[in-house]
Design a protein around this motif. Sequence first.
Motif, PDB file in Angstrom:
ATOM      1  N   GLU A   1       0.814  -1.226   0.000  1.00  0.00           N
ATOM      2  CA  GLU A   1       0.000   0.000   0.000  1.00  0.00           C
ATOM      3  C   GLU A   1       0.845   1.273   0.000  1.00  0.00           C
ATOM      4  O   GLU A   1       0.605   2.186  -0.809  1.00  0.00           O
ATOM      5  CB  GLU A   1      -0.975  -0.016   1.177  1.00  0.00           C
ATOM      6  CG  GLU A   1      -2.011   1.096   1.145  1.00  0.00           C
ATOM      7  CD  GLU A   1      -1.488   2.420   1.717  1.00  0.00           C
ATOM      8  OE1 GLU A   1      -1.938   3.480   1.249  1.00  0.00           O
ATOM      9  OE2 GLU A   1      -0.620   2.388   2.623  1.00  0.00           O
TER      10      GLU A   1
ATOM     11  N   LYS B   1      -3.767   6.072   7.601  1.00  0.00           N
ATOM     12  CA  LYS B   1      -2.537   5.890   6.838  1.00  0.00           C
ATOM     13  C   LYS B   1      -1.351   6.469   7.612  1.00  0.00           C
ATOM     14  O   LYS B   1      -1.503   7.404   8.390  1.00  0.00           O
ATOM     15  CB  LYS B   1      -2.642   6.573   5.470  1.00  0.00           C
ATOM     16  CG  LYS B   1      -3.674   5.950   4.545  1.00  0.00           C
ATOM     17  CD  LYS B   1      -3.780   6.738   3.246  1.00  0.00           C
ATOM     18  CE  LYS B   1      -4.832   6.142   2.323  1.00  0.00           C
ATOM     19  NZ  LYS B   1      -5.007   6.948   1.080  1.00  0.00           N
TER      20      LYS B   1
ATOM     21  N   ARG C   1       0.948   4.067  -2.864  1.00  0.00           N
ATOM     22  CA  ARG C   1       0.540   5.423  -2.464  1.00  0.00           C
ATOM     23  C   ARG C   1       1.529   6.492  -2.922  1.00  0.00           C
ATOM     24  O   ARG C   1       1.208   7.677  -2.973  1.00  0.00           O
ATOM     25  CB  ARG C   1       0.358   5.486  -0.949  1.00  0.00           C
ATOM     26  CG  ARG C   1      -0.464   6.670  -0.523  1.00  0.00           C
ATOM     27  CD  ARG C   1      -0.707   6.816   0.955  1.00  0.00           C
ATOM     28  NE  ARG C   1      -0.367   5.716   1.783  1.00  0.00           N
ATOM     29  CZ  ARG C   1       0.256   5.850   2.970  1.00  0.00           C
ATOM     30  NH1 ARG C   1       0.627   7.035   3.384  1.00  0.00           N
ATOM     31  NH2 ARG C   1       0.513   4.785   3.706  1.00  0.00           N
ATOM     32  N   SER C   2       2.741   6.104  -3.258  1.00  0.00           N
ATOM     33  CA  SER C   2       3.741   7.069  -3.707  1.00  0.00           C
ATOM     34  C   SER C   2       3.686   7.295  -5.211  1.00  0.00           C
ATOM     35  O   SER C   2       4.471   8.082  -5.749  1.00  0.00           O
ATOM     36  CB  SER C   2       5.144   6.589  -3.315  1.00  0.00           C
ATOM     37  OG  SER C   2       5.473   5.387  -4.005  1.00  0.00           O
TER      38      SER C   2
ATOM     39  N   TRP D   1       2.815   7.898   7.557  1.00  0.00           N
ATOM     40  CA  TRP D   1       3.931   8.501   6.842  1.00  0.00           C
ATOM     41  C   TRP D   1       5.113   8.602   7.794  1.00  0.00           C
ATOM     42  O   TRP D   1       4.943   8.587   9.019  1.00  0.00           O
ATOM     43  CB  TRP D   1       3.602   9.917   6.361  1.00  0.00           C
ATOM     44  CG  TRP D   1       2.632  10.001   5.228  1.00  0.00           C
ATOM     45  CD1 TRP D   1       2.906  10.155   3.905  1.00  0.00           C
ATOM     46  CD2 TRP D   1       1.199   9.971   5.317  1.00  0.00           C
ATOM     47  NE1 TRP D   1       1.745  10.212   3.160  1.00  0.00           N
ATOM     48  CE2 TRP D   1       0.682  10.099   4.009  1.00  0.00           C
ATOM     49  CE3 TRP D   1       0.298   9.837   6.380  1.00  0.00           C
ATOM     50  CZ2 TRP D   1      -0.675  10.117   3.729  1.00  0.00           C
ATOM     51  CZ3 TRP D   1      -1.057   9.842   6.109  1.00  0.00           C
ATOM     52  CH2 TRP D   1      -1.531   9.970   4.793  1.00  0.00           C
TER      53      TRP D   1
ATOM     54  N   TYR E   1      -6.048  -0.306  -3.570  1.00  0.00           N
ATOM     55  CA  TYR E   1      -5.029   0.607  -3.032  1.00  0.00           C
ATOM     56  C   TYR E   1      -4.756   1.741  -4.024  1.00  0.00           C
ATOM     57  O   TYR E   1      -4.617   2.910  -3.633  1.00  0.00           O
ATOM     58  CB  TYR E   1      -3.719  -0.138  -2.765  1.00  0.00           C
ATOM     59  CG  TYR E   1      -3.720  -1.056  -1.560  1.00  0.00           C
ATOM     60  CD1 TYR E   1      -4.528  -0.805  -0.450  1.00  0.00           C
ATOM     61  CD2 TYR E   1      -2.891  -2.173  -1.518  1.00  0.00           C
ATOM     62  CE1 TYR E   1      -4.508  -1.642   0.652  1.00  0.00           C
ATOM     63  CE2 TYR E   1      -2.863  -3.018  -0.418  1.00  0.00           C
ATOM     64  CZ  TYR E   1      -3.676  -2.758   0.672  1.00  0.00           C
ATOM     65  OH  TYR E   1      -3.644  -3.580   1.760  1.00  0.00           O
TER      66      TYR E   1
ATOM     67  N   ARG F   1     -11.640   8.318  -2.069  1.00  0.00           N
ATOM     68  CA  ARG F   1     -10.499   9.214  -1.865  1.00  0.00           C
ATOM     69  C   ARG F   1     -10.888  10.371  -0.950  1.00  0.00           C
ATOM     70  O   ARG F   1     -11.984  10.926  -1.052  1.00  0.00           O
ATOM     71  CB  ARG F   1     -10.005   9.781  -3.200  1.00  0.00           C
ATOM     72  CG  ARG F   1      -9.293   8.764  -4.065  1.00  0.00           C
ATOM     73  CD  ARG F   1      -8.715   9.410  -5.319  1.00  0.00           C
ATOM     74  NE  ARG F   1      -7.960   8.440  -6.100  1.00  0.00           N
ATOM     75  CZ  ARG F   1      -7.242   8.739  -7.170  1.00  0.00           C
ATOM     76  NH1 ARG F   1      -7.189   9.991  -7.602  1.00  0.00           N
ATOM     77  NH2 ARG F   1      -6.583   7.801  -7.828  1.00  0.00           N
TER      78      ARG F   1
ATOM     79  N   PRO G   1       5.236   7.987   2.271  1.00  0.00           N
ATOM     80  CA  PRO G   1       4.285   6.988   2.762  1.00  0.00           C
ATOM     81  C   PRO G   1       5.009   5.823   3.427  1.00  0.00           C
ATOM     82  O   PRO G   1       6.090   5.404   2.993  1.00  0.00           O
ATOM     83  CB  PRO G   1       3.575   6.520   1.482  1.00  0.00           C
ATOM     84  CG  PRO G   1       3.768   7.619   0.505  1.00  0.00           C
ATOM     85  CD  PRO G   1       5.115   8.199   0.815  1.00  0.00           C
TER      86      PRO G   1
ATOM     87  N   ASN H   1      -5.394   6.105  -3.783  1.00  0.00           N
ATOM     88  CA  ASN H   1      -4.268   7.024  -3.836  1.00  0.00           C
ATOM     89  C   ASN H   1      -4.642   8.306  -4.581  1.00  0.00           C
ATOM     90  O   ASN H   1      -4.771   8.311  -5.806  1.00  0.00           O
ATOM     91  CB  ASN H   1      -3.078   6.345  -4.521  1.00  0.00           C
ATOM     92  CG  ASN H   1      -1.900   7.274  -4.730  1.00  0.00           C
ATOM     93  OD1 ASN H   1      -1.839   8.374  -4.172  1.00  0.00           O
ATOM     94  ND2 ASN H   1      -0.957   6.855  -5.551  1.00  0.00           N
TER      95      ASN H   1
END
Length: 383
Positions: A214, A335, A218-219, A337, A257, A300, A355, A261
């Motif tokens: 994930e 989430k 996400r990046s 980071w 996933y 989202r 992330p 994003n």
Amino acid sequence: MELKQFFHPIAQDTLPVREAGTMSDNTDFHIAEHFPDWEAADIALVFVPEYRGLPLSENPKNGFVKFRKQLYNLKDLTVSCKIVDLGELITGALLSDTYDKLQKVCEYLLANNTLPLIIGGSHDLDLAQVKAYHDTEKTLGIVGVDAKPDMEQSGIPSEEHLFRILELYPSKIEYSHLAYQRFITDKNTLLQLSKLNADLTSIGQIRDNLQETEPVIRSANILSFDISAIRKSECQGAYHNNIFGLTPEEACQLCWYAGLNEQLTSVGFYNYAPKKDIQGDTAMLLSVMVWYFVEGYSKRRPEYSFFSNFHTKYIIPIDESLQTLVFYKSKLSDKWWMEVAFTEDETPVNGQIIPCSYKDYQDALEGNLPDRWIKAVGKVKDC
């Protein structure tokens, strides 16, 4: 120049009957005398019947009929998105002409903040998908899902497209690869990608902990998904697949996933082989993958500043030298980071927030530097 001129309309008799509560009820179609309002759409489906990039090319007539019937009969989402089906791209006299057309279509859509969702066609079509971002000044995050990275210089476009993509913007692309199979991937290819600081995740690593994909996804700004990464028993209608690979459930999870994003602005699903999909099972699988992507997209949520009340900040000491790691957890999405910062020759370097996963946070609690942090520091130092 109108977008309509790039597409064949969809034959009315190939579309499913529009029913309330299904995906068809929430989609505007390109049919004769009507071109959908793509500027008002969240997602635009672009079908590309281009197979000349494969060693044995084919151009099946009405090759996406099974897929459309499967997709548009699926039930509608809890939170609906505005979707348009632009029809089939008119392929060019040469393969390079098709690339140019697809690139222009994606440029139109991206400029309008409409997400292109490409259904192909050979995997080398993602070259056009990536080239649509040529004006961006930011780092471009690309995630490829494939049984092996296509880095061969064989003269066959579908076998060398990744090499050509990485040549385009060598200092601007951050590439991640998911689901490669070690026994069919040349070790020199992995070494070459490692030297480019690519993030590499094998099929075995995905199976050990699917959730760790994930943060990788996400990046990304771009997802390029070769459905031949799915095992053959579950995906007969794909080119070059084998008996090993992702399960349908894993493939759908990756798509979900990607949909979540908010940085991801285009997605391509490639190597669908209509002539091999006799029973239509692969059309069903691919349609559900698209459904999960759209479902993720519909959920989202904007992630506010890390210094706002929408995030919890954690500062974790790592060693006796008072080195610390900083983590942020979203109160809205759960989430994670982490901040990547280091000191070189006593000179502080500005941190980047990337992330990560809950596992990275757990590793830090145990006094260990997370692997994701170590890789990210290497990328920063190489810049």
